[in-house]
Every structure is written in C-alpha cells, then in structure tokens.
Design a protein around this motif. Structure first.
Motif, mmCIF file in Angstrom:
data_model
loop_
_atom_site.group_PDB
_atom_site.id
_atom_site.type_symbol
_atom_site.label_atom_id
_atom_site.label_comp_id
_atom_site.label_asym_id
_atom_site.label_seq_id
_atom_site.Cartn_x
_atom_site.Cartn_y
_atom_site.Cartn_z
ATOM 1 N N SER A 27 0.818 -1.200 0.000
ATOM 2 C CA SER A 27 0.000 0.000 0.000
ATOM 3 C C SER A 27 0.863 1.267 0.000
ATOM 4 O O SER A 27 0.610 2.203 -0.758
ATOM 5 N N LYS A 28 1.890 1.278 0.838
ATOM 6 C CA LYS A 28 2.792 2.435 0.875
ATOM 7 C C LYS A 28 3.511 2.603 -0.463
ATOM 8 O O LYS A 28 3.729 3.718 -0.924
ATOM 9 N N GLY A 29 3.869 1.480 -1.081
ATOM 10 C CA GLY A 29 4.519 1.532 -2.388
ATOM 11 C C GLY A 29 3.627 2.169 -3.437
ATOM 12 O O GLY A 29 4.070 3.008 -4.232
ATOM 13 N N MET A 30 2.361 1.769 -3.443
ATOM 14 C CA MET A 30 1.422 2.342 -4.405
ATOM 15 C C MET A 30 1.253 3.840 -4.173
ATOM 16 O O MET A 30 1.249 4.630 -5.122
ATOM 17 N N LEU A 31 1.106 4.220 -2.909
ATOM 18 C CA LEU A 31 0.844 5.624 -2.605
ATOM 19 C C LEU A 31 2.082 6.506 -2.758
ATOM 20 O O LEU A 31 1.960 7.725 -2.809
ATOM 21 N N SER A 32 3.250 5.909 -2.852
ATOM 22 C CA SER A 32 4.459 6.710 -3.083
ATOM 23 C C SER A 32 4.855 6.698 -4.559
ATOM 24 O O SER A 32 5.815 7.350 -4.951
ATOM 25 N N ASN A 33 4.089 5.985 -5.377
ATOM 26 C CA ASN A 33 4.361 5.895 -6.814
ATOM 27 C C ASN A 33 3.648 7.048 -7.531
ATOM 28 O O ASN A 33 2.424 7.080 -7.613
ATOM 29 N N GLU A 34 4.428 7.971 -8.048
ATOM 30 C CA GLU A 34 3.839 9.138 -8.727
ATOM 31 C C GLU A 34 2.993 8.722 -9.930
ATOM 32 O O GLU A 34 1.978 9.347 -10.224
ATOM 33 N N GLY A 35 3.405 7.674 -10.620
ATOM 34 C CA GLY A 35 2.633 7.191 -11.764
ATOM 35 C C GLY A 35 1.247 6.755 -11.350
ATOM 36 O O GLY A 35 0.250 7.070 -12.008
ATOM 37 N N PHE A 36 1.166 6.012 -10.251
ATOM 38 C CA PHE A 36 -0.135 5.569 -9.735
ATOM 39 C C PHE A 36 -0.975 6.768 -9.330
ATOM 40 O O PHE A 36 -2.148 6.872 -9.685
ATOM 41 N N LEU A 37 -0.365 7.679 -8.583
ATOM 42 C CA LEU A 37 -1.106 8.836 -8.079
ATOM 43 C C LEU A 37 -1.626 9.724 -9.201
ATOM 44 O O LEU A 37 -2.713 10.293 -9.102
ATOM 45 N N SER A 38 -0.861 9.839 -10.284
ATOM 46 C CA SER A 38 -1.283 10.741 -11.363
ATOM 47 C C SER A 38 -2.278 10.073 -12.322
ATOM 48 O O SER A 38 -3.084 10.763 -12.928
ATOM 49 N N LYS A 39 -2.233 8.761 -12.440
ATOM 50 C CA LYS A 39 -3.084 8.080 -13.418
ATOM 51 C C LYS A 39 -4.337 7.447 -12.820
ATOM 52 O O LYS A 39 -5.350 7.317 -13.505
ATOM 53 N N ALA A 40 -4.267 7.042 -11.565
ATOM 54 C CA ALA A 40 -5.401 6.337 -10.954
ATOM 55 C C ALA A 40 -6.537 7.312 -10.657
ATOM 56 O O ALA A 40 -6.287 8.472 -10.333
ATOM 57 N N PRO A 41 -7.766 6.823 -10.755
ATOM 58 C CA PRO A 41 -8.900 7.676 -10.377
ATOM 59 C C PRO A 41 -8.797 8.059 -8.892
ATOM 60 O O PRO A 41 -8.256 7.303 -8.090
ATOM 61 N N GLU A 42 -9.301 9.217 -8.562
ATOM 62 C CA GLU A 42 -9.221 9.713 -7.192
ATOM 63 C C GLU A 42 -9.850 8.730 -6.201
ATOM 64 O O GLU A 42 -9.341 8.533 -5.097
ATOM 65 N N ALA A 43 -10.932 8.076 -6.614
ATOM 66 C CA ALA A 43 -11.602 7.111 -5.738
ATOM 67 C C ALA A 43 -10.669 5.957 -5.398
ATOM 68 O O ALA A 43 -10.646 5.475 -4.262
ATOM 69 N N LYS A 44 -9.877 5.490 -6.362
ATOM 70 C CA LYS A 44 -8.943 4.379 -6.134
ATOM 71 C C LYS A 44 -7.829 4.817 -5.175
ATOM 72 O O LYS A 44 -7.430 4.060 -4.290
ATOM 73 N N VAL A 45 -7.331 6.025 -5.357
ATOM 74 C CA VAL A 45 -6.285 6.550 -4.471
ATOM 75 C C VAL A 45 -6.828 6.661 -3.041
ATOM 76 O O VAL A 45 -6.164 6.241 -2.083
ATOM 77 N N ASN A 46 -8.039 7.185 -2.910
ATOM 78 C CA ASN A 46 -8.645 7.314 -1.578
ATOM 79 C C ASN A 46 -8.895 5.950 -0.954
ATOM 80 O O ASN A 46 -8.701 5.772 0.250
ATOM 81 N N GLU A 47 -9.310 4.988 -1.767
ATOM 82 C CA GLU A 47 -9.522 3.621 -1.276
ATOM 83 C C GLU A 47 -8.218 3.042 -0.732
ATOM 84 O O GLU A 47 -8.195 2.420 0.329
#
Length: 70
Positions: A27-47
């Motif tokens: 989870s920390k890896g995903m949330l520290s990945n700029e690619g994920f944060l910029s491309k994923a829908p906001e709902a997925k990031v919040n989830e």
C-alpha cells in the motif's frame, strides 16, 4: 486453565503481523508511486489510503496483543 493455547495464539498473531507487513509495504509503495497517483482515479487513491489506515490500525492491535502474551 487458559481457554486459549498461548503458543498457538502467538503463532497466529505472528502470521497476521507478517501478512500486515506485506500489505503495508504494498500500500505504501502504491501511494508513493507518482505514476499511480497521477493516473489512478481519485476514488482508487482514496480507497488505497483507507486500506493503509486500516492496516496500520490492525498492526497496532496485533502488536499490543503480542506484547500482552509476553
């Protein structure tokens, strides 16, 4: 006599701790990945943020339970 086998309970808690460590790292890896944060829908990031918070709370509980078995 105790209703709970302390050795088995400690083993269970250690397995849960290991599982949570992996989930926290993922989870920390995903949330520290700029690619994920910029491309994923906001709902997925919040989830994912909610999952991280839940895993941190669960880890705290497991650690407290392990400490109480010492």
């Amino acid at each position: 006599e105790d209703l709970v086998d302390l050795k088995k309970e400690k083993e269970r808690l250690l397995k849960e701790q290991a599982r949570l460590e992996k989930e926290l790292a993922r989870s920390k890896g995903m949330l520290s990945n700029e690619g994920f944060l910029s491309k994923a829908p906001e709902a997925k990031v919040n989830e994912e943020k909610e999952k991280l918070l839940k895993y941190e709370q669960m880890m705290e509980q497991v650690k407290k339970q392990l400490d109480s078995l010492k």
